[in-house]
Design a protein around this motif. Sequence first.
Motif, mmCIF file in Angstrom:
data_model
loop_
_atom_site.group_PDB
_atom_site.id
_atom_site.type_symbol
_atom_site.label_atom_id
_atom_site.label_comp_id
_atom_site.label_asym_id
_atom_site.label_seq_id
_atom_site.Cartn_x
_atom_site.Cartn_y
_atom_site.Cartn_z
ATOM 1 N N ASP A 71 0.857 -1.181 0.000
ATOM 2 C CA ASP A 71 0.000 0.000 0.000
ATOM 3 C C ASP A 71 0.895 1.232 0.000
ATOM 4 O OD1 ASP A 71 -1.965 1.887 0.273
ATOM 5 O OD2 ASP A 71 -2.506 1.337 2.317
ATOM 6 N N PRO A 78 -4.096 -2.162 -1.350
ATOM 7 C CA PRO A 78 -2.798 -2.597 -1.842
ATOM 8 C C PRO A 78 -2.781 -2.564 -3.369
ATOM 9 C CG PRO A 78 -4.120 -4.508 -1.328
ATOM 10 C CD PRO A 78 -4.920 -3.294 -0.929
ATOM 11 N N GLU A 80 -2.479 -0.535 -6.169
ATOM 12 C CA GLU A 80 -3.527 0.269 -6.804
ATOM 13 C C GLU A 80 -3.814 -0.135 -8.250
ATOM 14 O OE1 GLU A 80 -1.684 1.474 -4.362
ATOM 15 O OE2 GLU A 80 -3.215 2.323 -3.072
#
Length: 87
Positions: A71, A78, A80
């Motif tokens: 993240d 987490p 993205e």
Amino acid sequence: MQRLLKVAAGVLLALTPVSALAVEQSPANPEVYRVEVAQISCQPRKTCGKIRSCQEARWYMNNCSWGGRLDGDSDGAPCERLCGSNN
């Protein structure tokens, strides 16, 4: 990997211990189940580029000591690229 399991007294009997398990009952034969087994482990450490799904990324984030590093922007999501952003 797929394994066929039987149900005894309403309890799913696994052939091997697993970290992640998806079970789907066969409509043609209710005693046969399609099982997808994902062997997930905290070793070796993974980066978002090596993770294949958001579900896998969330598992690492919640279960591995290094999971918080997935993240990058500290928004609770987490990887993205896989999971989107919570912002």
